[in-house]
Each structure stands twice: as C-alpha cells, then as structure tokens.
Design an enzyme around this catalytic site. Structure first.
Site, PDB file in Angstrom:
ATOM      1  N   ARG D  92       0.829  -1.209   0.000  1.00  0.00           N
ATOM      2  CA  ARG D  92       0.000   0.000   0.000  1.00  0.00           C
ATOM      3  C   ARG D  92       0.865   1.262   0.000  1.00  0.00           C
ATOM      4  NH1 ARG D  92      -3.835   0.268  -2.256  1.00  0.00           N
ATOM      5  NH2 ARG D  92      -3.031   2.213  -3.086  1.00  0.00           N
ATOM      6  N   GLU D 189       6.338  40.697  -8.654  1.00  0.00           N
ATOM      7  CA  GLU D 189       5.008  40.432  -9.203  1.00  0.00           C
ATOM      8  C   GLU D 189       4.397  41.743  -9.675  1.00  0.00           C
ATOM      9  OE1 GLU D 189       2.532  37.833  -6.621  1.00  0.00           O
ATOM     10  OE2 GLU D 189       0.956  39.332  -6.866  1.00  0.00           O
ATOM     11  N   ASP D 210       0.993  38.661 -13.055  1.00  0.00           N
ATOM     12  CA  ASP D 210      -0.023  37.970 -12.270  1.00  0.00           C
ATOM     13  C   ASP D 210      -1.425  38.251 -12.768  1.00  0.00           C
ATOM     14  OD1 ASP D 210      -0.788  36.316 -10.076  1.00  0.00           O
ATOM     15  OD2 ASP D 210      -1.490  38.143  -9.067  1.00  0.00           O
TER      16      ASP D 210
END
Lengths: 271, 271, 271, 271, 271, 271
Positions: D92, D189, D210
C-alpha cells in the site's frame, strides 16, 4: 532503536576500562543460563555480539537455542569469539535484554503450563514497563501466551471508570457502538453476574470478569458461553490460575507477566 | 523523552474507547497504594495528570507524598479532577511508571534497612532494564541506596574477564593507570584474599569482593581497610545482606534492585 | 511535527525576500475562501499565525469559522494583524494545509450529501498521501465521513491477494480466527454473491463487496443483513454513490477522498 | 525518511491480517498502470519491495519502466516475487507514493505538451502538500517541468503583499538590492503593464505577470524582452496555457500541479 | 537544537560536582569581557542562564549589551542571580558559545574597519566549522560583514575544478544557464584577466577573482565594472585587505573569519 | 551524526552548480596539505569521499597518512577518483573537518613538543566549540595530548565559584566526599600555596594550580608531590609551557587547544 538507546546508556562516549585489555586481544566466550526457563532475546544478543564486517577471520558467533526454547541451568545459549574490547562494550546490554525478556517468557510459560488441558489462553495487559511494551509482548508470545490489545488505539475495553463517567454500562456501550471503529469488537468489564447479563443484552462481544469468585465466573460463562467471549482478570496467581481456567473462560489476563517478572539469570564467561 | 515514548506506546493515534465517555465529562480520582512501600515516580505522574493550560476551573491535581516517602497500603498518594477522556488516556502510563519505580525504591529500602547500624551503603549495578537506567538509578536513591557508575564511561572496573584477556591483574592495572582518565579511581574485582593483597600492591583504589564467603570478606577488609574501599557483590539477598554488611565492607552492590524488582501496586479510582 | 516539517521545507535557513519589508512593519490581513466548501485546518492556521508571546499590543488573530463549517466563496475564515515578516514567513505553509485539508473535507461532504436518507456511511481508505494519513482522516471526519482502520495494525481485512496466497477464503478466515487479536472483527473482500454466502458461513463479521453491480450488492445485503455488516467499494463516484447507498450497505469506502481531492482555494490578502 | 514515516503510518506495530497467509508463502505479483500517464516513484517502490538480504533464492524484483517514462493503461511497470507477508505489508505504501507522484508527473506532462513549440517552460510553485515538497518537485521534473525556487530561502520574489507593506514597489526593490544575497536575481510580481515598466526601471531581473490578460502579457513582454525574464501566473489551466505560452513569456507557473493533481491509478495483483 | 547538543555534551546524565554546593544556594554573578571586541551570543547566554519559571523571587538576569556591540576588556556584558547548581551547570556552555561567536564577530569587525571608505563588503565563505554554519554566519553579520551563499543549494559558483571537469569555462556556463534555477545569478572563478574577459562574454553575473595580484584585480574591475559584480578571494589578510578593497571590487571573501577565529575571552565570576 | 549535520548545512536540497559538470564525469583528485602539521580527520574524509557501492570500476580512494601523522606542506594526504558531482558535493565538508581537526592536533603537538623531557602531559579543557567536543578531544589525542574529563558528568573539579558558594574549600570537599560517586577522584582548584596545603589536609586527590607563578607552582609541588597529582592551568602559552612543565606538575591544561586553534590549510585539486 531501543537497543541503541540501551547501548548509549551504558557506553556513553566510550568505555574507560577498555585500556585494561590489549587493543588486538580476541576472546572466546560462552553465555550460560544460570536457571531453568524459556529463552527470549537471542536475536538482540546476536545483533550486539556479531563480529563486524571487517572482523578478523577467527571471529564468529553461534547460537545454540532460539527464542521460545526451554533451557536448563548450565546450558550454553550463545558462544563466539570476538575482539575483547568490543565484547566487553556490548556484553552488559546484551545480557540485560536477555535476562529481562527471558524472565517474562519464563513466567508466562509457568502460567501456560498451569492451564494445560483447558481452552483458556494466557493474555498480557497494558501494565508494561515504559518503553518495553513491544518487546515484552513478544516475550509473552515466546512463553506461549497471547497478546491482548497493544494499547488504547487497537482495542475497545469499557472499564469501571468508563461506566461511572458514562452514567451506566448501557450508556457507555451505546455511545461506543455509534462512534468507535466498526472493525473492532466491544469488550466490557463486569464485576457481578447481573452486570454480565445486562452487558450481553446490550450487545457487547467480549466480557472481562473482574475479580470474581470461581462460582461467579462459572455462572457468567454459563449464561454467555454461546454469545460472547470471556476474559478473567484480577487476583490471578500461579496458585489460582488453574482453577480460573477450569471455569470455562476463554482468556486469563495476568499483569505480573510484564510488571513484576524477575529476570532469568545468564552469565557471559571467557574460556 | 521516555515519558513520551511510553505514552506513544499506549495511545498510538488515539484512544478508541474514549467515545464511551461524554466529551465534557470531568472526574475526581484518587491514586491509592495497594501495598506498603517507598514511593517513586510522583513527578512523572504529576506531569501526566496535571490539567492543561486551558483546563476548566474545577480541575486540579494534588500530591500527598513526594518521592522517597514511605506509604502504607490504602494511602492516597495523588488526587485530582480532570477531563475524563484525558484522565483515561494518561492513567495507565502514569501508573506504569509509579508502580515500577516504587517497586525499585521499595526493594532498595528493604536492603538499606537490613544494613542499618553498619557503614555499608547499598549500591545498584549496570544490570538495569533497557532504556530505564537513569530512572531506575534515581529510584535506588529514593530508596536510600547510592549509585555506582552510570555506565562504562564514568567509572573504572576491572572484572575477571578483563584480567583473563590482559594476562593477569597486574598487567590490567598497569595498562589502565597509564591511559585511563586521571580523574577516576581504579576498581578491580577479586575472588580470593590473595588477589586482594596483590591488587593493593598494584595500587588500586577500590576492590570488589566477588562471591566471597563472610570469612574471606572479613580477612580482605582486615588487610586493606586503611588503603582502599571495599565493595561486596554476588550472592546478596535480603537474608544475607546484614551479615555481609557486618564484615566491614564500604559498599554492597545488588543487581536485583533493578533487574528483578516486583512492582509496588497502585490503583486509580474515580470517586 | 508535520507542521514543523512543512515550515522547514519552505523557510529553510530564512526568507531572503524579507528585506523588502521594514523590520517593524505590521499588517492586517484576511484569509478568504475562493470557492464554496467545508473548511478544515483552521487550528493549524491559528498555530502558524498567532502572534508570539512578546508581540506588540495591536497584534491579534480571530477565526470566523471552525473545522467542519461550510463556507461560501468570498467568506473570510481568519483575520488578524501580525508582524509582516512573520506573516509572510508562515502564510504559505498555513494556506497549504488549509487548502488541502479543506479539499478533502469538501469532497467528503459531497459524497455524504449524496447518501442522505440512507444508512450508508462514507468511509476513507488506506489510499492516503505519504505522511498525511492522520490529518487526512481528520479531514474526512470534518466532512461528515467516518474513518475505516488507521492502518494494517488496528483492523483485519482479508483481500483477494490474501485469499490467493492462503489457498482459499475459508483457509484465510480460519487461520486468522485462531491467531489474530480477539478484540477485532474479521472483514473479508468478496466479488460474488456466492463468496458472500460462504464468508458468512465461515463466521466473518464484515463483508467488503468489491466492484459488484447494484443487483449483486442488493442480493448480498439480502442474504446477510442480520448477520454481518456490509461495505461497498470500487467504482464509487459522485454519480454512483447514491445508488450504491440505496442497496442497503452499511458503509461505502471512497479512495479518491484522500488520494485525489483537489484543493479548496484560499487567499491571504493584506488590507 | 518520508518513506519510513509513511510505512510507520500504515504498519504501526504490525499487520494483524498477516496470519491469513502462511509464514512461508511467497507470491509473484505485477504492478499495473490503470490509466495512461507518466510514471514517477519507481525508485521508492523498488526500495519498498526489493527482497531483503536473506531472502530465498526465487525472490526477485524487476522494473519495466523508469521515472519519466510514459505508460498506457494496462502496462506492467514492476514485477517480482516476494515473501507474501512482506509484500502485503509494503504494498500500500509503495502504491501510495507511485499513484501520487505519477499523478503530479502526468498532469505536468499535459501542460508541457500544450506549450510545445514555444519557449515557455512549465514551473511549479510553493503550493505543495505538507511534507511532500521535494518529492513533488522531482515529479514535476519527471513530467518535463522545471522547478521554481524550493522555498523562501533560495529565491527572491516580491509579491503584492510585500509591495503594500513596503509602501511601493520601488521601495521594496531598493531595500532588497542592498540586503539580499548578491547571488540571487530579483523577481517582482506585477499586475499591470505600467507596473512592469516601472519594475524594469528599478532594476529587477525577472517579472511575474499575475492574472493579466493575453493582451497585457504580450505588451509586457514587448517592452521587457531583452532586459528581463517573464513568468506568467494565475488563471492557468489546460485550456489557457497554450495561449499564454504564445505571448512570449519565458515561464508559466501552475499551482495545481502540486496542490490538486489527481492520482494516476496503479494496481498490484498476485498472479 | 545546537544549544541542547552542546549542553548534552557537557552535562551528560548530571553534574557530579554539584554536591559541593548546597541545593538551596543562589549566587550573584557577572560575565566580564577579558579583551576588546564585538560581542555575539548574548541571546544564547540569556537562554541558558535565565531563571526558570518556578525560580525564587530574587533571581534575575540582565544584559548590558546586545549582539553587535563593541566592548572593552573589563566590561560586564551580562549579570544575574541564579540557583548556584543551575548556574554551574550551564555556565560553560554559555561561555563557549559567547567566546567563539564573539571571536568570529570581532575578527570580522577588524576586516570591515580596514575597508572603510571603499565600497567593498566583507563576505564569509563555506569554510565554516561543522555544525556551526548558521551561527557563524550570524556572527559575521554582527561584525559588520555580509553573508555569501549559505551552501551549495542557494547560490551558483563555478570554480576551477568545475571548469576542468566541464572542459572549459564556456561549456560550464552554458550548461548551467540552461539547467540551474532561473532565480539565481551565475558566478564564476577566474585567475587571469583574460578569463575575466571571456566570462563576461559568456554572460555571467558575478566574477570571483581568485588569488590575483592587485594590478590584475584593477584591470579586471576596469573591464567589467558596469556589467558584473566582482568578488576578491585568496591571500586575504588584515595586512592586504585594505589594498584589495581599493582595487574597486564589490566583495572580499575571507575564509579565516569562520575557520580560524580565535575566541574572545569572557569570564563568569561570582560576586 | 555530526557529519550528516555538516553535509546537510552545505548541501541542503541539492547542489545547484552541479549542472556545470556532465552527469557522467569522473575526476582524479588529490588533497594536499598547505602547511606543516599533524593530520586529524582522515577517517571522516574517507567516509565522505569513498565511492558508493554501485560506483564505476575506475573509482577508488587511497589514503597516504593516518590520523596523528606529521606532514609537511605539499604532502598529499588523500587521493582518489570519483564521480565529479559527488566529489564537488562532499569536498567542502570533508575539508572543513580535516582543516579544523588538524588545526587542533597541530597546536596540541606544538605544546607537547615544548614539554618533552618532563613528566607533564598536555590536557584539554571543557572550553570546546559547541557540538564538537568529542571530535576535538580526539584531535587532542592525535596531537599527543591527554583528555581531561569529557564533561561535568565524569569527573569532579571544585572551582573557585564552588568554594565561594560552599562557604569554603573544606566544606565543599566534605560535602562532595559524602555524596559524589566513590569511583571518582576529587580535584580542587587552588590559587595559593596555603590553599594547596589545606586541600591536601582535606583529603583531595588532585590539585589544579590556577594562574600561579612558577615559584608558587614549585612550592606547591614540593609539599604535595607524594600525596596528590598536580594540574597547572591559566596563562599557558607556547612561550610559558616549557617552564611550567619544569615545575614538576603532572598535567598542564590548555583551553586554546580547542577554543582558538587556527585551521591547518588543505586543498583539493583535480589533476
């Protein structure tokens, strides 16, 4: 991990007595049981005393028994040849594990022997020594016992204090059946037969009979045998365990296996 | 650290039985000694059962004894009021520490009592349970004993296996005096009076009398009293310790204090 | 622990952009949900953004919702005033927890909504992201789901590969009933109704119906309803879960809750 | 480290279902992809499923692909023969890594494919899952993406909140150029073309555009192409990424690569 | 973390000399500088010597200087009153930090003083003492220096060995510009002016002038001043640093700041 | 452990300059001493530069000297062939250990050389650099020195501050002799001959002569030579150590060995 911790406790920044022995000295040794019992911890002793990868050719280690074997006083359980300084550095830690775990296994085996011929299995409890739970539970298995839950996280057991705080056993059982993991059975502690009867009605899967008399235990088993499993607990000693087993309970849990086992003595001797 | 480890062993990712008890339940409890003995571990129990910073106002904890106090069966050693789920989560870990450490302290106190009136002090050994050395040695002090070295790193002890590997006691002592830390005394294990005599000549500071008879111990002390310290070891039990103390030795070391002490039983009850 | 790890991943030895902002600058900020969903992780965000003990008096933090609350896009979930450099250092880590855990909770809530009116509960699985199991299972609970076992250690589940290796379901069940902890129920995976019938005969407690059709699930529930619990698994989606619930199963387990939940977007804005 | 943590989460003190399978059973297994995608995590799966040093001779492991390979649904990626209990214990955890990391790599590859023929590279962000940053960034590289800074410590990025707190972009840039490591470029930015113009004037090295429109991005690139690098961010999806790439930006950063990638399904089957 | 490690090195399982001093003794002490210099480490000393939460009322601690302050021999930098055993336990560790870090700060300050009036800043290097990098770099800042990259992970520097292995400086620069993080500048080590010229042509951002003569450094700066930053390195001493600064380089890196600083002596005296 | 910490400080999440060098490049290198001295740290350098298990066949490492060997400037101490990226990743850490530890060993050797022909041994102190105590003390031994106690836990030393707090030397000695481990000698610091006389009367085993004149030291040794060991301390330099040794003391402790040793320079060069 615990082996490293234990080594660290003993060795710290180094063995100051090592200078008593020449750096190139090698010694043949034997570990001898000094009492009869069941051995547990051989794997850890092997880990601690196996020659390192760059060891000289005449170094070796040989085990004579495996965990779970019964030995008599005087038996050699492990022998080898190792650099003397290395041997003296790890000896005490190896013996400390071997003595304690064999003590637990040996005490378990005594309880198991007393219940032979009944269906009762000997269980451990959560009354273990701090940091040693997994190893002690392994030692119980080596002694022929069976493990109860590992801790609070992998088994449900409603005890008297739960019942008090919940305002009754029925309330405690009901609350749990709605919220606890559906993969686990519900076990409850009872101290009277009347409680047992009500617990079965509330749909529990296992009942712990706490500090009951032999007669009460028999009565409890009588009314619940086909519906639930029974575990006896409290006041279990080597004197009483046989009679408890005969009441028909499925399990008997014994706290002293892990909180009060005396060590089985072993000695490491240079030959 | 060990407290966290022990809690982790028991709690894992959480107590699945907690749902039996309402989230807002609070309980008043008392921890009661179930046998006479010397208490050790109250500080750890406090750590585990003290209400958290954001606890409700009616929560509290109160200790009735401190480590080293003698208690009778039935005495309350700690009482408080706490969120029930928190209490049930930490209870077993607190009791496991308290029961084991008080077991060690109580056994030590029995040995100390037997040597009253002599100059002999009861010492522990390196035969401790893995991971528990510092705490067990603290419990020995609480019981009135004195600690031997903590491990291989802070005290010199030349044992029989060192002597074998060194080719003689004199060689072992000589090698050590040149290389071991000048801040430490040199102790050597002897099994005969003749060995004691030679060891004193070699300039050791302390002599461990290993498995000697009472007569031999007296003789040894007789010839070395003004020059060295004496420690008796081997075959020490509650039956023999008093006579050993009367031989005039300075110290008696007892391995079973830490490797075979039965727990002192305690019980936590909701009232 | 994981919070520290996550902070460490992001901050390393320090934020090199911090110099863009005066050392004594403080900022008022709000964290805003950018989509509808169920919030989870507010406690971790509080931990990361609460002013330190020696903070200036005008610093504060205030939460507007608690874990498990439903929010609409545009809602403010947390607001505060903090030293700007501190804020910029911990912001991303706080948002990363909040976005992922709220994603898990929100997806769970969608599944739970689809099963309203049935007795079926939504379960998680062991298909979790490495290191995040405990938190993801907490998020499932916040979304209204129920946890299956935490791992291999606290629940029994016999899967197809076990059956193959054991040589048959009956053999696997028998072996387990003798050796597994008596405190746990036995669950087995079945893919046909005939297997379900045989599993009930073998005495299991829970049956996982794996990748069955609606008809097969109804048949299985029909024959076992009073004897065992049923869990459906495989092929579960938001489109199918409602029909599956109507077959009468007790539980439906959904791996995608934890392995494929998209994050719920949040934004931290200075005002 | 994380592999150990993940194993620990799943196994705890041991697999209670292991008893369903004989101790000496060995199984041949295959891990099969259940969807098309890019594989990542084969090395971790190998770590978890490689036979131990003292394994039987017929045990083996064989990988059919390496990280970064593209596979089709139904492909076998790994096969082997192993002690069954060992296999069921680690299966798993191996699949959980493989499914998540391949999910990240596959999503990245889809973005990369959409930008083919442009100079734009696909970047990850700091929006990663707690504890998984290094592995997720490795998966992005396997999918053909390029890594942005690892964290706050190894790259400079002045965002809108910095500018607000600094009292303007010029102030923020100036403060940073005097104090930040001279070995790093300065990225800022911008949300408008006017800001881009001023940022170039202030001497930055990289500009993050942005949430701009395609037109604005083109204009920005037009005025700065020879002086700075451009990174586009915000509102990037598989639908929009191709157009964004055509604006001429050097980089496109995509948060969902790491915060919202669905897992790529894999299955381990005994044959 | 390092403070705990250092305390652990010194204290181990406890201070055996503590018994020389009564348990309830408290002492007033002063820490005095024994030479002129720049202090660094006051915060760590405070951490180690601040009275605990449950301290007596007359305990206190008071600092007279902060990190970065210049002191003369004889100055008191810290004073307080503390439980004597606690004081003696932590004293040495506090002084060890204070003496080393102040030694680094003081040596840095001497270099900085020699470059006053030039634009050259004093840089540290990666030649730090194991485990002490972050603290030593902090001490350099306290002394007025500036930090170079923290390690291999947050700055690019192509050294002579890179060039040899790459088959030339041009190849090394080209490979890096395609693969290294776009957020970092590219620095290269040159030993001749011709190399400097070629490096500028290859598009590097910073040039490390290694072991060049004053004349060569001036020439190098002359041709690259407007295009790149210059760092001088090699053969830097208190005798040469002033002349090096006058060549016009931007930075001078000094390995001995962190690998060979003598400690600044401090003394803790009970009054 | 410390090696891992030091590597981690330097490498972090990876070497960003590695791309300058082809992935399959291998390089032959030599580490050369750049000054005369005593080498220490070869074992750590080996650890860091030994080819991994899956290395190519032409990789190797060869050491030319061992710890404690004296080398001249220009000597090669280590040479090998290794994957270039691996080499550049571990080089600095290896050199940082080698340079510092060889610096300590070399300074120690200078002190030892000055005391040749006397019985005085050169001791280190607790004035070590944080985190480096065990390694620095090992370096002192490589340089021909002898270790004093490792820390507060393995040796008794009553200093002036103890005497002040105890209310006199006699009180301090008496308290200690009753409570400190019987396995350790008692050492006390004296500043006058009168104090020495009284200390001998109080039964101490070792006397530290602190900051005494040559004459006082001779007098002290004269009255105590046959009863106690003498350690000189304070004001010890390469200029004074020879005269101090001639006073007849057994040990001379030198703090600067560990707090102020300049590094011994080494260089790693590709050939």
């Amino acid at each position: 991990m615990l082996v490293d911790t234990a080594l660290g406790e003993d060795i710290g920044h180094g063995d100051v007595t090592r200078f008593a022995v020449p750096d190139d000295s090698r010694s043949y040794y034997e570990i001898e049981a000094q009492a009869d019992g069941v051995v547990c911890g051989i794997g850890i002793a092997l880990d601690l005393l196996t020659p390192l990868g760059d060891a000289e050719e005449d170094e070796f280690i040989e085990y004579k028994v495996v965990d779970g074997d019964t030995v008599l006083a005087g038996s050699i359980v492990l022998a080898g040849r190792l650099q003397t300084r290395e041997l003296l550095r790890n000896e005490r830690t190896a013996l400390n594990f071997l003595m304690h775990l064999s003590g637990v296994a040996s005490l378990t085996a005594q309880y198991v022997a007393k219940t032979e011929g009944t269906k009762a299995k000997i269980l451990d409890t959560r009354k273990t020594l701090p940091g040693l739970r997994a190893l002690q539970k392994y030692a119980v298995r080596c002694g022929g016992g069976v493990n109860h839950r590992m801790g609070l996280f992998d088994g449900i057991l409603i005890k008297d204090n739960h019942v008090k705080a919940a305002g009754g056993a029925a309330q405690a059982v009901k609350a749990l059946k709605g919220q606890a993991p559906h993969t686990m059975r519900v076990e409850i502690e009872c101290t009277t037969v009347a409680q047992v009867d009500r617990a079965i009605g509330a749909g529990v899967d296992i009942i712990l009979l706490d500090n009951m008399s032999m007669g009460e235990m028999k009565d409890a088993v009588g009314i619940g045998r086909t519906k639930v499993l029974f575990e006896a607990s409290g006041g279990v000693s080597l004197d009483t365990v046989s009679d408890i087993a005969k009441t028909g309970v499925d399990f008997i849990s014994v706290g002293s296996l892990t909180h009060s086992a005396a060590s089985l003595p072993f000695h490491l001797e240079f030959r």
